[in-house]
Design a protein around this motif. Structure first.
Motif, PDB file in Angstrom:
ATOM      1  N   SER A 602      -9.177  70.243  -7.831  1.00  0.00           N
ATOM      2  CA  SER A 602      -9.065  69.455  -9.055  1.00  0.00           C
ATOM      3  C   SER A 602      -7.616  69.117  -9.361  1.00  0.00           C
ATOM      4  CB  SER A 602      -9.688  70.225 -10.223  1.00  0.00           C
ATOM      5  OG  SER A 602      -9.397  69.615 -11.458  1.00  0.00           O
ATOM      6  N   LEU A 603      -6.783  70.136  -9.278  1.00  0.00           N
ATOM      7  CA  LEU A 603      -5.359  69.905  -9.555  1.00  0.00           C
ATOM      8  C   LEU A 603      -4.722  69.017  -8.487  1.00  0.00           C
ATOM      9  CD1 LEU A 603      -4.351  73.503 -10.701  1.00  0.00           C
ATOM     10  CD2 LEU A 603      -4.778  71.503 -12.137  1.00  0.00           C
ATOM     11  N   LEU A 604      -5.191  69.165  -7.255  1.00  0.00           N
ATOM     12  CA  LEU A 604      -4.674  68.313  -6.188  1.00  0.00           C
ATOM     13  C   LEU A 604      -4.998  66.847  -6.455  1.00  0.00           C
ATOM     14  CD1 LEU A 604      -3.323  67.997  -3.417  1.00  0.00           C
ATOM     15  CD2 LEU A 604      -5.582  68.373  -2.369  1.00  0.00           C
ATOM     16  N   GLY A 605      -6.256  66.608  -6.872  1.00  0.00           N
ATOM     17  CA  GLY A 605      -6.642  65.235  -7.198  1.00  0.00           C
ATOM     18  C   GLY A 605      -5.843  64.689  -8.350  1.00  0.00           C
ATOM     19  N   THR A 606      -5.584  65.553  -9.356  1.00  0.00           N
ATOM     20  CA  THR A 606      -4.792  65.110 -10.504  1.00  0.00           C
ATOM     21  C   THR A 606      -3.375  64.759 -10.054  1.00  0.00           C
ATOM     22  OG1 THR A 606      -6.082  66.578 -11.926  1.00  0.00           O
ATOM     23  CG2 THR A 606      -4.007  65.767 -12.796  1.00  0.00           C
ATOM     24  N   CYS A 609      -3.358  61.496  -8.233  1.00  0.00           N
ATOM     25  CA  CYS A 609      -3.448  60.389  -9.197  1.00  0.00           C
ATOM     26  C   CYS A 609      -2.084  60.155  -9.852  1.00  0.00           C
ATOM     27  CB  CYS A 609      -4.494  60.695 -10.260  1.00  0.00           C
ATOM     28  SG  CYS A 609      -6.192  60.553  -9.686  1.00  0.00           S
ATOM     29  N   SER A 610      -1.418  61.242 -10.219  1.00  0.00           N
ATOM     30  CA  SER A 610      -0.095  61.099 -10.840  1.00  0.00           C
ATOM     31  C   SER A 610       0.887  60.450  -9.870  1.00  0.00           C
ATOM     32  CB  SER A 610       0.408  62.476 -11.281  1.00  0.00           C
ATOM     33  OG  SER A 610      -0.472  63.047 -12.224  1.00  0.00           O
ATOM     34  N   ALA A 611       0.810  60.831  -8.599  1.00  0.00           N
ATOM     35  CA  ALA A 611       1.702  60.250  -7.592  1.00  0.00           C
ATOM     36  C   ALA A 611       1.442  58.754  -7.423  1.00  0.00           C
ATOM     37  CB  ALA A 611       1.508  60.979  -6.266  1.00  0.00           C
ATOM     38  N   VAL A 612       0.180  58.385  -7.419  1.00  0.00           N
ATOM     39  CA  VAL A 612      -0.167  56.962  -7.305  1.00  0.00           C
ATOM     40  C   VAL A 612       0.337  56.193  -8.514  1.00  0.00           C
ATOM     41  CG1 VAL A 612      -2.066  55.295  -7.161  1.00  0.00           C
ATOM     42  CG2 VAL A 612      -2.135  57.414  -5.816  1.00  0.00           C
ATOM     43  N   VAL A 613       0.207  56.837  -9.701  1.00  0.00           N
ATOM     44  CA  VAL A 613       0.711  56.179 -10.916  1.00  0.00           C
ATOM     45  C   VAL A 613       2.210  55.946 -10.796  1.00  0.00           C
ATOM     46  CG1 VAL A 613       1.134  56.515 -13.379  1.00  0.00           C
ATOM     47  CG2 VAL A 613      -1.112  57.043 -12.422  1.00  0.00           C
ATOM     48  N   GLY A 830     -13.397  59.938  -3.515  1.00  0.00           N
ATOM     49  CA  GLY A 830     -13.879  58.737  -2.841  1.00  0.00           C
ATOM     50  C   GLY A 830     -13.366  57.474  -3.480  1.00  0.00           C
ATOM     51  N   LEU A 831     -13.424  57.429  -4.818  1.00  0.00           N
ATOM     52  CA  LEU A 831     -12.908  56.254  -5.528  1.00  0.00           C
ATOM     53  C   LEU A 831     -11.401  56.125  -5.352  1.00  0.00           C
ATOM     54  CD1 LEU A 831     -14.944  56.537  -8.851  1.00  0.00           C
ATOM     55  CD2 LEU A 831     -15.341  54.943  -6.971  1.00  0.00           C
ATOM     56  N   LEU A 832     -10.708  57.268  -5.463  1.00  0.00           N
ATOM     57  CA  LEU A 832      -9.246  57.248  -5.364  1.00  0.00           C
ATOM     58  C   LEU A 832      -8.785  56.758  -3.990  1.00  0.00           C
ATOM     59  CD1 LEU A 832      -6.488  57.982  -6.635  1.00  0.00           C
ATOM     60  CD2 LEU A 832      -6.825  60.306  -5.730  1.00  0.00           C
ATOM     61  N   VAL A 833      -9.412  57.318  -2.962  1.00  0.00           N
ATOM     62  CA  VAL A 833      -8.993  56.975  -1.599  1.00  0.00           C
ATOM     63  C   VAL A 833      -9.415  55.553  -1.229  1.00  0.00           C
ATOM     64  CG1 VAL A 833      -9.300  57.544   0.840  1.00  0.00           C
ATOM     65  CG2 VAL A 833      -8.953  59.365  -0.835  1.00  0.00           C
ATOM     66  N   CYS A 840      -1.524  51.743  -1.399  1.00  0.00           N
ATOM     67  CA  CYS A 840      -0.360  52.595  -1.169  1.00  0.00           C
ATOM     68  C   CYS A 840       0.121  52.476   0.274  1.00  0.00           C
ATOM     69  CB  CYS A 840      -0.705  54.044  -1.494  1.00  0.00           C
ATOM     70  SG  CYS A 840      -0.983  54.341  -3.261  1.00  0.00           S
ATOM     71  N   TYR A 841      -0.791  52.256   1.180  1.00  0.00           N
ATOM     72  CA  TYR A 841      -0.433  52.085   2.578  1.00  0.00           C
ATOM     73  C   TYR A 841       0.476  50.890   2.747  1.00  0.00           C
ATOM     74  CZ  TYR A 841      -1.048  51.017   7.531  1.00  0.00           C
ATOM     75  OH  TYR A 841      -0.813  50.697   8.863  1.00  0.00           O
ATOM     76  N   ILE A 842       0.140  49.796   2.081  1.00  0.00           N
ATOM     77  CA  ILE A 842       0.950  48.576   2.191  1.00  0.00           C
ATOM     78  C   ILE A 842       2.274  48.765   1.466  1.00  0.00           C
ATOM     79  CG2 ILE A 842       1.092  46.145   1.513  1.00  0.00           C
ATOM     80  CD1 ILE A 842      -1.933  45.970   1.980  1.00  0.00           C
ATOM     81  N   ILE A 843       2.212  49.351   0.251  1.00  0.00           N
ATOM     82  CA  ILE A 843       3.428  49.495  -0.560  1.00  0.00           C
ATOM     83  C   ILE A 843       4.444  50.375   0.149  1.00  0.00           C
ATOM     84  CG2 ILE A 843       4.350  50.445  -2.697  1.00  0.00           C
ATOM     85  CD1 ILE A 843       1.725  49.566  -4.042  1.00  0.00           C
TER      86      ILE A 843
END
Length: 860
Positions: A602-606, A609-613, A830-833, A840-843
């Protein structure tokens, strides 16, 4: 028949006496019995009946003349000792200033010759007195005797007490043991200082209980004594949980074949303890066969009829009968009795003729030789101290001790009558009895309440049936110095002792005829330990059983439990099944590996998400981020972060607020996420339609404001569903024992199935619509068509939650929560990936492709 006959004679004498009163004005004896006895005058007389002789010789009956009276033969020394003990007790009472002061007791003692007829004649003589004439018709003064000590025979007591009971004259026997005499309706004035036969069985049961012997054999003589005792024993042994392995009758005719069969049965049985109710005559042939077949290793329990019999105390029987435990009449000690017995001398009083008979038998002489040559003349000065007979032996005072207690019981009853204070007496009008005009029935009242302790320390009282408190000596047959057997007292069975101390044994003094010198076990089955229950073996007595472990959730905390006890709802049996312990409370905690893994995920997913933000915020002006409304992308990332964080509400001990929030936050977070995806999909479709001439106006109807409003409306609808659900039937913590009986699953109830179903159904509806729209838009011509990734993400989401339903229903306890958490994490990842990984791959890895031209370029 005898009782009826004697009553007839008694009434006939009464009629004759009545007629003589009318004629002469006085009563005259119509006849006199020639009775042998002893006499001493006193203010009050106590009668006594003893078996001074063992054989009665009856005269010839020819019906031509008045028959001569029978005479008795074979003098019995132990009985004379018993009579002298009564004399000693009366003298002791007369010399005691604290008991019956100013009253002198006398006695009239007669011989019953062990025959009912003579016993009844003696009793009649005691009742009517020996005076030739009686002229006092007012019946004032004391009766001829205030009570009778005796008779030793049960049959005699039944007959005599039936008559004495009509006049309420007390009779205190010292040796009659028949339990039938305890019937107060038939024998209202009968008492005894020897225990009833019923108590002997109880005494044996106490010994069996003490040593834990529940599997015993039973032998008994073929007479009233043996049969009645055996029947009583079998009933009592069942009541305390014991069983009789075999039961055999000792044959009357000493048939050798029957005896062989009995001994073979003893050898074949697994019972190591054998109880015997019999006299020596029946038992001697059996013991001969026991020696012949070499039957050892048995613990014999002897009844009072043979527990002290010297005929078995031989060297030959020691290996077989050594260690025997037996019940014997209580032995007592009477200080000064031995000296009193030795100082006896005959006198010339004819009413004391029994002393002269005793003297002649003791010294083999005669007071009246009649001129016969060679016959020794008695001088009356012979020395008793030089003799060794049953008369002078006071080491085993049993029957004599009972006589002593009987005399003192009558004395204490008289003393109680004398102590009565006028106006507070027990009789009508609160009157007291008058010692100068004593009524026998008044003495019966006080005799029933007698309560005293002898000099030997024994308590004497009578129960409601006139029976004395049962006191027996426990005898143990031990080897003597010459290799024979000697019976020693090793304990007492005292019914009147303090509760829990009825049986007192000196176990260190007991001789066990085994190499270990310890009592052996005699059980059909070993005791069942705590944690098991007894189940009876089919076709065998209740003492033969198997021990079965208690089922899970049941216990037995005592040995030999018949059934196991179910533990209370919140308790469970320990591994030994002998104690209920609190059930383990199970819930998905942060301390266990599963909880740690899920919370880490759970914390890893959070964090992702924070990293993507952060990445999206840093590249917020690039085409990849700005495509399809970057605001929706940030909103989607926020909702995914909430989806990951809501997992933490499912882990830990359930509480009311966590139960209420976990599904509400989960439902709202996912609706926010799916609605954002739905709007993004709609934006993709609108953008491509606006690029065509016929759809140029599509985007003006679906601008930024409309997108925000759509997400808000769709999310608000889920908030309303959650609010209605929580306000009506709110989820709450619940201890559930149905999943796993040994544990309490601490879980959150959903409260309302309808509310939970609407929450999941609404999420499913939005996901289905999003999937459908994304699927339709997947082939739009664009290098970076986001609809493809949305389609793939929705496919993962739907697959996860479709699989969730059966997995959730079939998972017990905390694993159901784990399945729900896994579904949340799997769909969130699943949604995140699926949606953000390509961007993120392109960026990060291909910034050259992060241009408007590259994104808007048509596929070639």
């Amino acid at each position: 028949m005898w009782i009826t006959l004697y009553l007839y004679f008694y009434l006939s004498f009464t009629c004759i006496s009545a007629s003589s009163i009318t004629r002469s004005g006085s009563c005259q004896l119509q006849g006199r019995f020639k009775l042998k006895g002893m006499y001493q005058d006193g203010d009050l007389i106590i009668g006594g009946l003893f078996a001074f002789h063992l054989i009665t010789v009856f005269p010839e009956l020819n019906f031509k003349r008045e028959p001569e009276q029978s005479h008795c033969e074979r003098f019995y020394m132990p009985s004379f000792q018993q009579a002298q003990t009564m004399v000693y007790a009366i003298n002791e009472i007369n010399n005691n200033p604290n008991l019956l002061p100013n009253i002198t007791l006398g006695y009239h003692l007669y011989d019953n010759c062990v025959k009912l007829g003579l016993a009844f004649r003696s009793a009649t003589a005691l009742l009517s007195g020996t005076e030739e004439t009686v002229s006092n018709f007012n019946c004032t003064g004391p009766p001829p005797v205030i009570g009778i000590v005796g008779d030793p025979g049960s049959t005699h007591c039944i007959a005599i007490s039936s008559v004495l009971g009509l006049f309420r004259i007390p009779m205190v026997s010292y040796y009659a043991t028949c339990s039938c005499l305890s019937d107060r309706k038939k024998y209202p004035s009968f008492f005894r200082t020897i225990p009833s036969d019923a108590f002997q069985v109880q005494a044996m049961i106490q010994i069996l209980k003490h040593f834990g012997w529940t599997w015993v054999g039973l032998l008994y003589s073929d007479d009233d004594y043996g049969i009645n005792a055996a029947q009583s024993f079998q009933k009592e042994v069942q009541l305390f949980g014991g069983c009789v392995s075999f039961s055999e009758i000792l044959p009357l005719d000493n048939n050798h074949i029957d005896i062989q069969h009995i001994v073979q049965g003893i050898q074949a049985s697994t019972a190591r303890v054998v109880v015997v109710f019999s006299t020596e005559a029946y038992l001697l042939p059996l013991m001969d066969e026991v020696v012949l077949q070499n039957v050892t290793g048995r613990q014999w329990i002897a009844s009072e009829a043979w527990a002290t019999s010297p005929v078995f105390h031989t060297q030959r029987l020691l290996p077989f009968l050594g260690g025997t435990l037996g019940i014997a009449i209580r032995r007592g000690e009477i200080q000064g009795l031995h000296e009193f017995l030795l100082h006896l001398h005959p006198d010339s009083n004819l009413r004391n003729n029994m002393v002269r008979i005793f003297w002649e038998n003791m010294f083999g002489c005669s007071f009246d030789t009649g001129g016969r040559e060679g016959e020794k003349m008695c001088t009356g000065q012979e020395d008793l101290s030089s003799t060794e007979t049953a008369y002078t032996d006071v080491s085993e005072l049993r029957a004599s001790y009972n006589v002593y207690k009987a005399v003192y019981a009558l004395a204490h009853a008289l003393h109680g009558l004398m102590q009565c204070e006028e106006g507070s007496g027990p009789f009508s009008g609160n009157r007291c009895g008058d010692i100068t005009n004593l009524k026998p029935w008044q003495l019966v009242h006080y005799l029933q309440k007698v309560n005293f302790t002898t000099g030997f320390g024994d308590h004497v009282s009578f129960d409601e049936n006139g029976d004395a408190l049962a006191i027996y000596d426990v005898m143990n047959w031990q080897p003597s110095s010459d290799g024979s057997i000697v019976a020693r007292t090793v304990g007492v069975v005292d019914e009147g002792a303090a509760r829990g101390k009825v049986l007192t044994l000196e176990e260190d003094a007991i001789y066990w005829n085994l190499e270990t010198n310890k009592p052996q076990q005699s059980v059909c089955s070993e005791s069942c330990p705590p944690g098991t229950r007894r189940t009876r073996r089919k076709g065998l007595p209740v003492c033969c059983f198997d021990c079965l472990p208690c089922a899970d959730g049941e216990i037995s905390n005592i040995p030999d439990s018949i059934e196991c006890t179910v533990c209370p709802d919140e308790f469970w049996s320990n591994p030994k099944k002998d104690e209920c312990v609190p059930k383990e409370v199970e819930f998905l905690s942060y301390e266990e590996p599963l909880g740690i893994s899920l919370s880490t995920a759970s914390l890893l997913g959070t964090c992702i998400c924070s990293a993507v933000v952060v990445i999206f915020a840093h590249h917020r002006h690039t085409p990849v981020v700005r495509a399809n409304n970057s605001e929706l992308s940030f909103l989607l990332l926020l909702s995914l972060k909430l989806c990951f964080l809501c997992v933490l509400l499912f882990i830990g001990r359930p509480q009311l607020w966590t139960c209420q929030l976990r599904h509400a936050v989960f439902g709202i977070s996912f609706v926010l996420c799916i609605s954002s995806i739905l709007v993004k999909t709609m934006v993709v479709i609108a953008v491509f339609k606006s690029s065509r001439p016929e759809g140029k106006s599509a985007m003006k109807w679906f601008g930024a404001a409309q997108q925000r409003c759509t997400v808000l409306v769709l999310t608000t609808l889920q908030v309303v569903i959650c609010a209605v659900w929580l306000s009506n039937v709110s989820p709450a913590p619940h201890k559930n024992s149905q999943y796993i009986s040994s544990k309490i699953v601490y879980e959150c109830t959903i409260g309302s199935v309808a509310g939970f179903s609407m929450l999941l159904g609404y999420i499913g509806l939005l996901a289905a619509v999003s999937f459908l729209l994304a699927f339709l838009a997947r082939n739009l011509p664009d290098n970076f068509n986001e609809a493809k990734f949305i389609t793939f993400s929705m496919l993962i989401f739907c697959a996860v939650w479709i699989a969730f339903v059966p997995a959730y229903v079939s998972s017990p306890g905390k694993y159901a929560v784990a399945v729900e958490i896994f579904a949340i994490l799997a769909s969130s990842f699943g949604l995140l990936v699926a949606i953000f990984a390509p961007k993120c791959y392109i960026i990060i890895l291909h910034p050259a492709r992060n241009t408007k031209k590259a994104i808007m370029g048509r596929a070639t």
